[in-house]
Design a protein around this motif. Structure first.
Motif, short mmCIF file in Angstrom:
data_model
loop_
_atom_site.label_atom_id
_atom_site.label_comp_id
_atom_site.label_asym_id
_atom_site.label_seq_id
_atom_site.Cartn_x
_atom_site.Cartn_y
_atom_site.Cartn_z
N GLN A 115 26.42 -36.09 -24.60
CA GLN A 115 25.81 -36.12 -25.76
C GLN A 115 24.96 -37.59 -25.98
O GLN A 115 24.40 -37.72 -27.01
CB GLN A 115 26.88 -35.87 -26.81
N CYS A 116 25.52 -38.55 -25.16
CA CYS A 116 25.08 -39.82 -25.07
C CYS A 116 23.89 -40.14 -24.10
O CYS A 116 24.28 -40.01 -23.06
CB CYS A 116 26.25 -40.84 -25.05
N ARG A 117 22.69 -40.38 -24.73
CA ARG A 117 21.78 -40.53 -23.81
C ARG A 117 21.27 -41.92 -23.78
O ARG A 117 19.92 -42.14 -23.71
CB ARG A 117 20.77 -39.58 -24.27
N GLY A 118 21.80 -42.83 -24.11
CA GLY A 118 21.43 -44.06 -24.39
C GLY A 118 20.98 -44.63 -25.81
O GLY A 118 21.22 -44.03 -26.63
N GLY A 119 20.41 -45.65 -25.71
CA GLY A 119 19.87 -46.03 -27.06
C GLY A 119 20.74 -47.26 -27.63
O GLY A 119 21.11 -48.01 -26.80
N ARG A 120 20.58 -47.32 -29.05
CA ARG A 120 21.27 -48.25 -29.77
C ARG A 120 22.78 -47.89 -29.89
O ARG A 120 23.36 -46.60 -30.07
CB ARG A 120 20.73 -48.49 -31.12
N ILE A 121 23.62 -48.66 -30.07
CA ILE A 121 25.39 -48.79 -30.14
C ILE A 121 25.40 -47.91 -31.54
O ILE A 121 26.35 -47.09 -31.64
CB ILE A 121 25.86 -50.03 -30.13
N ALA A 122 24.68 -48.28 -32.55
CA ALA A 122 24.67 -47.61 -33.80
C ALA A 122 24.60 -46.10 -33.73
O ALA A 122 25.15 -45.18 -34.37
CB ALA A 122 23.52 -48.13 -34.79
N ASP A 123 23.88 -45.34 -32.62
CA ASP A 123 23.79 -44.21 -32.42
C ASP A 123 24.46 -43.61 -31.28
O ASP A 123 24.38 -42.31 -30.91
CB ASP A 123 21.99 -43.72 -32.04
N CYS A 124 25.59 -44.24 -30.65
CA CYS A 124 26.09 -44.03 -29.32
C CYS A 124 27.24 -43.01 -29.80
O CYS A 124 28.20 -43.32 -30.52
CB CYS A 124 26.73 -45.34 -28.97
N ARG A 125 27.16 -41.75 -28.88
CA ARG A 125 27.99 -40.80 -29.31
C ARG A 125 29.40 -41.42 -28.63
O ARG A 125 30.55 -40.84 -29.24
CB ARG A 125 27.69 -39.58 -28.46
N VAL A 126 29.61 -42.01 -27.85
CA VAL A 126 30.84 -42.47 -27.11
C VAL A 126 31.62 -43.53 -28.12
O VAL A 126 32.76 -43.08 -28.54
CB VAL A 126 30.51 -43.44 -25.66
N ILE A 127 30.85 -44.26 -28.75
CA ILE A 127 31.56 -45.22 -29.99
C ILE A 127 32.07 -44.19 -31.07
O ILE A 127 32.80 -44.61 -31.53
CB ILE A 127 30.54 -46.28 -30.29
N GLU A 128 31.09 -43.32 -31.43
CA GLU A 128 31.35 -42.49 -32.52
C GLU A 128 32.57 -41.57 -32.28
O GLU A 128 33.24 -41.34 -33.38
CB GLU A 128 30.07 -41.59 -32.79
N THR A 129 32.54 -41.02 -31.16
CA THR A 129 33.84 -40.25 -30.83
C THR A 129 35.04 -40.92 -30.81
O THR A 129 36.17 -40.63 -31.17
CB THR A 129 33.51 -39.54 -29.53
N LEU A 130 34.95 -42.23 -30.31
CA LEU A 130 36.36 -42.98 -30.22
C LEU A 130 36.62 -43.68 -31.66
O LEU A 130 37.67 -43.74 -31.99
CB LEU A 130 36.21 -44.28 -29.60
N SER A 131 35.72 -43.54 -32.57
CA SER A 131 35.93 -43.85 -33.97
C SER A 131 36.40 -42.79 -34.64
O SER A 131 37.09 -43.05 -35.78
CB SER A 131 34.60 -44.58 -34.52
N GLU A 132 36.43 -41.53 -34.59
CA GLU A 132 36.79 -40.45 -35.18
C GLU A 132 38.27 -40.31 -35.09
O GLU A 132 39.12 -40.64 -34.19
CB GLU A 132 36.15 -39.15 -34.57
#
Length: 132
Positions: A115-132
């Motif tokens: 689900q993470c295809r690069g881009g900005r950290i603000a839109d990063c699915r990896v960071i989002e998932t870990l924050s949940e």
């Protein structure tokens, strides 16, 4: 004449560190050795075999308590092996459970990464998932 190993020689012969050997002595997995007149420990071939047994058991994931039981069984060669089979079956089931848990983790990480295809950290699915 029987073989006599220093703790360093025993460590090399068994593949265990000297510190680990001392620990196994303290907890009773291996017997306390005789002492030489100099005060140094003196180990024999049986100690090498016992440590190799422990080391192999640890490599298979057995707990120290299970290894203690297996050593007690190994010291009684005429005894029925049902208890050893029981310990091995329990260990196998534990390993299978760990494999299953790791497979679930692998799938979750793969989905997250997909689900993470690069881009900005603000839109990063990896960071989002870990924050949940």
């Amino acid at each position: 004449m029987a073989e006599c190993y220093s703790i360093g020689e025993l460590a090399r012969a068994s593949g265990c560190k000297a510190e680990t050997i001392r620990y196994y002595e303290r907890i009773g997995l291996i017997p306390r050795p005789d002492r030489r007149p100099s005060g140094y420990r003196a180990y024999g071939a049986a100690d090498v075999q016992r440590l190799r047994f422990v080391r192999h058991g640890r490599a298979l994931g057995f707990s120290l308590d299970a290894i203690r039981e297996l050593l007690a069984l190994a010291d009684q060669p005429n005894r029925d092996c049902a208890a050893a089979d029981r310990l091995c079956s329990a260990q196998l089931e534990e390993i299978r459970e760990k494999i299953h848990a790791l497979q679930r983790l692998e799938a979750e990480l793969a989905r997250t990464l997909e689900q993470c295809r690069g881009g900005r950290i603000a839109d990063c699915r990896v960071i989002e998932t870990l924050s949940e």
